[in-house]
Each structure stands twice: as C-alpha cells, then as structure tokens.
Write an enzyme that holds these catalytic residues in place. Structure first.
Site, PDB file in Angstrom:
ATOM      1  N   LYS A   1     -27.230  32.803  27.340  1.00 30.19           N
ATOM      2  CA  LYS A   1     -25.685  33.857  27.587  1.00 30.19           C
ATOM      3  C   LYS A   1     -25.300  34.471  26.351  1.00 30.19           C
ATOM      4  CE  LYS A   1     -23.780  35.179  30.682  1.00 30.19           C
ATOM      5  NZ  LYS A   1     -22.590  34.734  31.586  1.00 30.19           N
TER       6      LYS A   1
ATOM      7  N   GLU B   1     -31.862  41.557  40.901  1.00 30.01           N
ATOM      8  CA  GLU B   1     -30.961  42.356  40.847  1.00 30.01           C
ATOM      9  C   GLU B   1     -30.936  43.383  40.790  1.00 30.01           C
ATOM     10  OE1 GLU B   1     -27.823  40.422  38.860  1.00 30.01           O
ATOM     11  OE2 GLU B   1     -29.110  39.563  39.478  1.00 30.01           O
TER      12      GLU B   1
ATOM     13  N   SER C   1     -27.946  29.287  41.065  1.00 32.33           N
ATOM     14  CA  SER C   1     -27.772  29.532  40.408  1.00 32.33           C
ATOM     15  C   SER C   1     -29.070  29.014  39.340  1.00 32.33           C
ATOM     16  CB  SER C   1     -26.345  30.045  40.604  1.00 32.33           C
ATOM     17  OG  SER C   1     -25.968  28.498  40.394  1.00 32.33           O
ATOM     18  N   LEU C   2     -28.537  29.581  37.736  1.00 32.55           N
ATOM     19  CA  LEU C   2     -28.954  28.722  36.074  1.00 32.55           C
ATOM     20  C   LEU C   2     -27.694  28.502  35.299  1.00 32.55           C
ATOM     21  CD1 LEU C   2     -31.232  31.914  35.589  1.00 32.55           C
ATOM     22  CD2 LEU C   2     -32.395  30.007  36.662  1.00 32.55           C
TER      23      LEU C   2
ATOM     24  N   LYS D   1     -32.071  39.196  31.162  1.00 24.44           N
ATOM     25  CA  LYS D   1     -30.642  38.516  32.762  1.00 24.44           C
ATOM     26  C   LYS D   1     -30.115  40.321  32.694  1.00 24.44           C
ATOM     27  CE  LYS D   1     -27.785  35.141  33.710  1.00 24.44           C
ATOM     28  NZ  LYS D   1     -26.507  36.737  34.455  1.00 24.44           N
TER      29      LYS D   1
ATOM     30  N   LYS E   1     -37.532  31.041  31.615  1.00 32.96           N
ATOM     31  CA  LYS E   1     -38.991  29.738  32.553  1.00 32.96           C
ATOM     32  C   LYS E   1     -40.327  29.351  31.975  1.00 32.96           C
ATOM     33  CE  LYS E   1     -36.844  33.074  36.345  1.00 32.96           C
ATOM     34  NZ  LYS E   1     -36.724  34.114  37.232  1.00 32.96           N
TER      35      LYS E   1
ATOM     36  N   ASP F   1     -28.016  41.964  34.711  1.00 34.87           N
ATOM     37  CA  ASP F   1     -25.642  42.095  34.645  1.00 34.87           C
ATOM     38  C   ASP F   1     -25.659  42.766  36.426  1.00 34.87           C
ATOM     39  OD1 ASP F   1     -23.567  41.137  34.497  1.00 34.87           O
ATOM     40  OD2 ASP F   1     -23.021  42.726  33.016  1.00 34.87           O
TER      41      ASP F   1
ATOM     42  N   CYS G   1      10.979  34.945  46.586  1.00 34.80           N
ATOM     43  CA  CYS G   1      11.089  36.192  44.927  1.00 34.80           C
ATOM     44  C   CYS G   1       9.985  36.826  45.678  1.00 34.80           C
ATOM     45  CB  CYS G   1      10.579  35.341  43.731  1.00 34.80           C
ATOM     46  SG  CYS G   1       9.298  36.289  42.813  1.00 34.80           S
TER      47      CYS G   1
ATOM     48  N   TYR H   1     -37.928  39.822  40.258  1.00 34.90           N
ATOM     49  CA  TYR H   1     -37.889  39.113  39.453  1.00 34.90           C
ATOM     50  C   TYR H   1     -39.070  37.876  39.847  1.00 34.90           C
ATOM     51  CZ  TYR H   1     -32.729  37.009  40.616  1.00 34.90           C
ATOM     52  OH  TYR H   1     -32.141  37.027  41.176  1.00 34.90           O
TER      53      TYR H   1
ATOM     54  N   ARG I   1     -26.652  37.169  47.606  1.00 37.39           N
ATOM     55  CA  ARG I   1     -26.515  35.572  47.306  1.00 37.39           C
ATOM     56  C   ARG I   1     -25.863  35.393  48.219  1.00 37.39           C
ATOM     57  NH1 ARG I   1     -24.820  31.688  43.834  1.00 37.39           N
ATOM     58  NH2 ARG I   1     -25.988  30.141  43.525  1.00 37.39           N
TER      59      ARG I   1
ATOM     60  N   CYS J   1      13.572  35.942  36.095  1.00 37.07           N
ATOM     61  CA  CYS J   1      12.323  36.527  36.766  1.00 37.07           C
ATOM     62  C   CYS J   1      12.680  38.874  36.692  1.00 37.07           C
ATOM     63  CB  CYS J   1      12.532  36.387  38.482  1.00 37.07           C
ATOM     64  SG  CYS J   1      11.326  37.094  39.261  1.00 37.07           S
TER      65      CYS J   1
ATOM     66  N   ASP K   1     -37.504  67.623  46.265  1.00 35.70           N
ATOM     67  CA  ASP K   1     -36.395  67.550  47.297  1.00 35.70           C
ATOM     68  C   ASP K   1     -36.777  68.277  48.601  1.00 35.70           C
ATOM     69  OD1 ASP K   1     -34.428  66.305  46.020  1.00 35.70           O
ATOM     70  OD2 ASP K   1     -33.800  67.832  44.578  1.00 35.70           O
TER      71      ASP K   1
ATOM     72  N   CYS L   1       9.120  31.279  38.191  1.00 38.94           N
ATOM     73  CA  CYS L   1      10.005  31.482  38.889  1.00 38.94           C
ATOM     74  C   CYS L   1      10.136  30.352  40.371  1.00 38.94           C
ATOM     75  CB  CYS L   1       9.895  32.720  38.891  1.00 38.94           C
ATOM     76  SG  CYS L   1      11.874  33.062  40.723  1.00 38.94           S
TER      77      CYS L   1
ATOM     78  N   ASP M   1     -38.376  67.532  40.185  1.00 36.00           N
ATOM     79  CA  ASP M   1     -37.413  67.792  40.824  1.00 36.00           C
ATOM     80  C   ASP M   1     -36.887  68.395  42.615  1.00 36.00           C
ATOM     81  OD1 ASP M   1     -36.593  65.245  39.581  1.00 36.00           O
ATOM     82  OD2 ASP M   1     -34.887  65.714  38.589  1.00 36.00           O
ATOM     83  N   ALA M   2     -37.751  69.748  42.183  1.00 32.20           N
ATOM     84  CA  ALA M   2     -37.031  71.090  43.721  1.00 32.20           C
ATOM     85  C   ALA M   2     -38.540  70.571  44.046  1.00 32.20           C
ATOM     86  CB  ALA M   2     -36.768  72.320  42.924  1.00 32.20           C
TER      87      ALA M   2
ATOM     88  N   CYS N   1      13.086  39.375  41.125  1.00 32.70           N
ATOM     89  CA  CYS N   1      13.875  38.648  41.244  1.00 32.70           C
ATOM     90  C   CYS N   1      15.702  38.378  40.861  1.00 32.70           C
ATOM     91  CB  CYS N   1      13.956  37.502  42.382  1.00 32.70           C
ATOM     92  SG  CYS N   1      13.595  36.124  41.838  1.00 32.70           S
TER      93      CYS N   1
ATOM     94  N   GLU O   1     -37.683  36.530  30.423  1.00 34.96           N
ATOM     95  CA  GLU O   1     -36.261  38.062  30.991  1.00 34.96           C
ATOM     96  C   GLU O   1     -35.469  38.566  30.792  1.00 34.96           C
ATOM     97  OE1 GLU O   1     -38.383  37.533  34.843  1.00 34.96           O
ATOM     98  OE2 GLU O   1     -38.635  36.065  33.889  1.00 34.96           O
TER      99      GLU O   1
END
Length: 668
Positions: free
Chosen positions: A310, A170, A83-84, A115, A286, A117, A427, A222, A136, A404, A38, A422, A34-35, A407, A113
């Site tokens: 899901k 995603e 959307s699916l 999914k 798919k 999140d 209120c 994807y 989207r 309530c 950088d 209420c 990493d150094a 109030c 594949e």
C-alpha cells in the site's frame, strides 16, 4: 429484407463492431472514427428491432443497458475470491520474501502489477460466452451484476476461443469519467462521489443497467479463478493467455527475480502514480509459479503467495474553516474538520476526522489554522498536525459543547472514556442513527431503507423507533419524495422478509453497547431465544468464553430497561422472529459423527448445497471447515470444477469425497 439476408447483415455488423470495440477499448488504437462506430451500432439496433429473434446475448447492442432490475441475486464463487495481506514498507516486503523462501527455496520469481483502486469482480464464461458477472462480496458469495458488467465495453461478451472459465479483475472509473460524472452531479445539485472507487462501486451496485452504461467504466483482468486444462503453469502465462482470449489486462507489469527488483518497481510507481489516467493505491506482488503458489497455500482469508504493497499516505496542506459536531447512535459527540477542498491521494477532501475534544486540545487546533491532512490507509482523511508558525492571529479557539446540540441534554464523560456523550435515550440524533444501524446489512438488512430514507421517515415523524418500521403502510411510503409504486412494493417486501431473520441479526440491530455482530451470534447460539437471553444473569453471560464483564454489564443493563422490553414485546407482536435459526454446533465429545474433530476443505461447485450450507452442517456435527489444504487436513469435498485444492489433496494422499458421499454422511 428477408430473414436470411438480415441474419447475414447482423453477423457482419457484429463482427465489425466487436473488432472496432476491441481496438478502441482494449488496445487503445481505434481504426475508424467514432461516428462510423455509432453509425454501425444504429444500423444493428434497427435490424435487431425488426428481427428480434436474431438478437443474441453476445450482441454489441447488449452494452447499451436493458430493463431495470428488481434485485441482485446472490452468487456463490466456484473458487473463493480471497483478500490480500498488506505491506506498508520495504521491511514488510522483505519479511514476505523471507516467508516465501522458507517454503519455496531460492528458485522462484515474482510478478508485480498495479493495484487498481476499484471494485473486484468475477466473470464467468461458458463455451466462450459471457454468462455471469459478480461482485466479490464476502469472498465466497457475491452479487450478480451481469447486466451492469455487460455495459463495460472492454469486457468481451464472446471470447476468441470456445472455452469455459472464471476470470477475476477490477472494474474502475477512469479519472476523466469520474470528473465528468461529479461535474454533472454538482450541476444537478446532487452530492458528488467521494472518489473513483466509490463511483465505480455505486455504478455497478445499482439496479438500472442504463445508468451503469452512462458512467463509462473500464476493467483490467488480473487472474483466472480456475486454470483447468489451459496448460498455463505460471501467473505471467495466465495474463498472456487472457490477452489471447481478448481480455484487457494491465500492461504495466513486470516479472522480478529478486525482492530488490520488486522494491525498485514499487518505488518507481510512487513517483509515476499521479500521471496515470486511473487511480491505483499500491502494487500487488505474486509468486509467478502456480505450482509454488499451491505449495505455499492460503490462510482462511489470504493467499500466502501474494501481498499488496500500500502506498504511503499522501500529505497535503489546507485550511480548517470550521469544526462540525455530530451525535452518533451511542450518544458520542464527534468533531469533524471542515476544510478548504484539497486533493489528497487522487480525491477531493472537504472533511477530516478529529476524533474527540482531547485530540483538538493536544494538537492545539484552532478554526482558521493551516493544517496537514493525510488519508489513513488511503481511505479516511485525518488532521495530522497544525502549522502554528503560519498563524495570523485571526484563528479562533474551539471548545467542545457542554450540552447536546440536538436535545440540549447535558453531555457527560463516562469513567475511563475520552469521548463526550449524550446519555438522553430520547435524543433524536441517537434514535435516528440507531434506526440507520437497525436496517444495515449486518443487522436486519432491509434493502431500500438507506440513510436518506430513514432520515426522511424520521423527520416526517413516520417512525420514532425500530418497531415503527413494521407499521409503515404503502400510502405513507408513496407520499415520500422519489418513492414510486415499484420501489415501495420492493421496500415493503424487504421489511416483511426481515421478520424472518435469525435472532443474532435482531440482537446486533438493537444496538446493545459493546455487542458486535460476532458477539450477537455467540449469544443467539448460546441462549437460542430472546426470552432465554433477557432472563440471563451476569453470571450466566460471563460463563461464555467470548463475553467479558463489560459486555455482560451492558447486556444486563439494556434488558433491565422497561422501554427495551416494551420494544421487544412490540416487535414480537409484529411477527419479528425471536429465535436462533442456524444449526447449533455440537462439541467433538458430544458428536458421534464422522466429521467430529476433523478438518474438512470444500472445493469446486456443489450442486445441492451452497458452500455456506455445507460448512454450517459440517461444523454443526463437530467438524472444522478450513479454506486451504495442508498435511493437517483430514478430508476434502470436491465438487464440479475442483482445482488446485483437489490436486494438492491427491498429492498428499488425503481422502476425497464427492457431494453425493457428503450428503449420505450428513443425513446419517
């Protein structure tokens, strides 16, 4: 250093940094420490600072994050981001398979594949250069978040080929980044994010790219929005092509010949899911062949060739410490369970819905109980049941209040309802929640007036009703915490802009009981002006197909209130529009247009009209705009980069127009 020498050095540094970045962020196989990365980045930044004329949009330095943005511009997707549909069990998957076989026969295969999140994004490249990234949104129009997406190091700023295409993926926050972010927020006394999905969306939908850069987001690509001339004939080939171009795709994918293989893949990931370094909430299935995808087509919202399985809601046990009550904008008192924090489906849960007092009684829920919690659809936590056999005798009964909490008015249960309510129109809780609703996206859509700012303005007694929003001054807003000059200017512009909204936005914002966004549009379209609507009788209202007795009674009762009419008159005085501004559709019988009674499909990018404008104009002339091409389609309007819909229209012999022809007919 001379300019020519600097240019050579900068190009060398960029090439090295791009290679090392690809190895680290895409292949997960770093070849240098990493150094060293950088050090090279710092050298590049110094050279670009000395020779700013040599800085380019695809430089690795662009990932650090630039100036704070004023606002997100709207972006129309060249190909809609659909959307699916969802599957929740094996039978749903088998039903999906049966529907595919009815159209495609038995010769096809699936690609499965993970999914992810996160937040769906679209990336556009021109001649290999990343030029625009968007959310989207509603599938047709999203928000331009290019500056924030450039900070995600796994998104290539330049492709390995000088090709032009739009890709979908995603964006997500890895578990490690999420835990570090929430730890930092808690140390600063800030509210932590509920889950990695919210954290990713919040990071990409804020105006400071440097903030996005600090959140360490990632992305998996994807799909390709428009295959074009790539030669790709299947989804799996498309994923391989994305790999060749330098994109990061998820390697945990499988090609399956049968639905039984799909189900085996799904079940395997139910067990392996917790061990991934990122969150998934299901499996996407798919049809692989693009030709068969075109044959199967789409509904208005979803492709028929894909489905999202899901995962079942995860259930865990925890202790219910307390029950908290809140009063909503309609006066309904809602109980919420306060829990000993527990991980459910990858996120920490501290609160869960109890819905109403009847449910608490039916489930015999007591404060101190051990309870089973699950996330409905992996989103909303709820109490499933009580473990009564684990009670110690220290548990305490809970009773819904009679008055309530805000109030002190007596709570009532209206006929046919289970909720306590209420009914005091003054209120404070209802007024505050009503204000939050009024400024929300589907209502008056006032950017910058979120829940926290509204609550602050209300507690400082700067606003007492929605009309007061239009009285706010720069001085009042500058006196609030965390409100600088620029944010105040933007907020005042947003408030002023909201005055020009079409009538349906105002109607929905007023919070008339039973009137949602769709009903508000119907009312605005039918009556045209607020004055016409306020004068309407119940008989006038129920003569509209979409308006029933209950909604009609609610609308009449609302406008009979003196305070409601006073509010409308006050809003008029402040210049808030009271008329419907959209185009008014005519019936097929009334229209003499060529579009009357015709089903029209729009595809590709239009130059002079947005997709929504074209849709509205066609429907105003009696036409019907569909999202997919079928034998029932009468006409296809093909703009630039028209894809599979145009191909299918040509195969079916459907008439095709370009935008110029469309404009001629619209203007007749």
């Amino acid at each position: 250093m001379e300019l020519q020498t600097a240019e050579l050095k900068i190009n060398e540094l960029r090439s090295l940094l791009n290679q090392y970045g690809y190895e680290y962020y895409v292949l997960d196989k770093p070849s240098v420490p990493d150094a060293e990365y950088d050090r090279l980045m710092q050298e590049l930044l110094e050279l670009e600072g000395t020779f700013p004329e040599l800085k380019t949009p695809d430089s690795p330095s662009e990932r650090i994050g630039g100036a704070v943005l004023d606002v997100f511009e709207k972006v129309e997707h060249r190909t809609p981001m659909l959307s699916l549909g969802n599957a929740f069990n094996e039978q749903d998957l088998k039903d999906f398979d049966r529907r595919i076989r009815q159209v495609a026969g038995d010769e096809f295969s699936y690609v499965c594949e993970l999914k992810i999140d996160g937040l769906a994004v679209s990336l556009r490249y021109e001649d290999g250069l990343f030029v625009q990234g968007a959310t989207r949104g509603d599938g047709t129009v999203g928000e331009d978040i290019t500056a924030n997406l450039k900070t995600i190091k796994s998104i290539p700023l330049r492709l390995r080929e000088n090709t032009s295409l739009e890709v979908r993926g995603e964006a997500f926050m890895p578990k490690r980044s999420f835990e570090a972010l929430n730890k930092a927020k808690e140390e600063q006394g800030e509210e932590p994010f509920a889950n990695p999905r919210n954290a990713a969306a919040g990071s990409l939908r804020q105006l400071d790219p440097k903030m996005a850069a600090s959140r360490n987001l990632d992305v998996f690509l994807y799909g390709i929005g428009n295959i074009g001339k790539s030669g790709v004939t299947s989804h799996s080939e498309g994923l391989d092509y994305l790999d060749q171009l330098g994109f990061k795709t998820n390697k945990e994918r499988r090609k399956c010949a049968t639905i039984d293989e799909v189900i085996e893949f799904v079940n395997s990931w139910v067990e392996k899911r917790p061990h991934l370094p990122y969150e998934i909430d299901g499996i996407v299935i798919k049809v692989d062949s693009l030709e068969q995808q075109r044959e199967l087509g789409t509904t208005a919202k979803s492709p028929r060739w894909a489905i999202a399985y899901k995962f079942p809601a995860e259930e865990v046990i925890t202790t219910l410490m307390d029950i908290e009550l809140s009063v909503g904008r309609t006066g309904v008192v809602t109980p919420t369970a306060i829990l000993v924090p527990v991980k459910v489906a990858g996120t920490t849960v501290q609160r869960a819905s109890l819905h109403n007092g009847d449910l608490i009684r039916e489930k015999d829920i007591k404060i101190g109980d051990k309870v089973v919690i699950k996330k409905a659809g992996d989103i909303i936590p709820e109490v499933v049941n009580v473990l009564a056999d684990q009670r110690t005798g220290q548990e305490v009964d809970f009773h819904m209040p009679t008055h309530c909490l805000e109030c002190e008015s007596e709570l009532v249960r209206l006929e046919g309802e289970v909720a306590l309510r209420c009914i005091n129109p003054k209120c404070p809780a209802q007024i505050r929640e009503g204000l939050i609703h009024f400024v929300s996206r589907d209502a008056m859509n006032i950017d910058g007036l979120g829940e926290k700012v509204i609550s602050q303005l209300f507690s400082e007694e700067l606003i007492a009703d929605v009309a007061d929003i239009y009285k706010l001054t720069r001085e009042q807003l500058l006196a609030l915490e965390r409100m600088g000059d620029k944010s105040v200017s933007n907020l005042l512009k947003a408030i002023d802009a909201s005055k020009g909204n079409s009538l349906e936005k105002l109607l929905f914002g007023l919070g008339i009981r039973h009137v949602g966004a769709k009903a508000a549009k119907t009312l605005a379209l039918k009556f045209g002006t607020m004055d016409q609507l306020t004068a309407a009788s119940k008989e006038d209202l129920i003569s509209i197909n979409e308006i029933g007795d209950k909604m009609a009674d609610s609308i009449v009762a609302f406008f009979e209130k003196e305070e409601a009419m006073d509010l409308i008159h006050e809003l008029k005085e402040y210049g808030v529009n009271m008329e419907y501004k959209g185009l008014k559709p005519v019936s097929v019988e009334e229209s003499n247009s060529i579009f009357a009674g015709k089903t029209v499909v729009l595809t590709g990018k239009l130059e002079q009209l947005s997709r929504n404008e074209a849709k509205e104009k066609i429907e105003a002339l009696g036409g019907n705009v569909s999202g997919s091409v079928s034998k029932k389609t009468h006409l296809v309007i093909a703009g630039e980069d028209a894809g599979s819909k145009l191909t299918k229209a040509q195969e079916l012999g459907i008439e095709v127009w370009d935008e110029e022809k469309l404009l001629v007919e619209l203007n007749k």
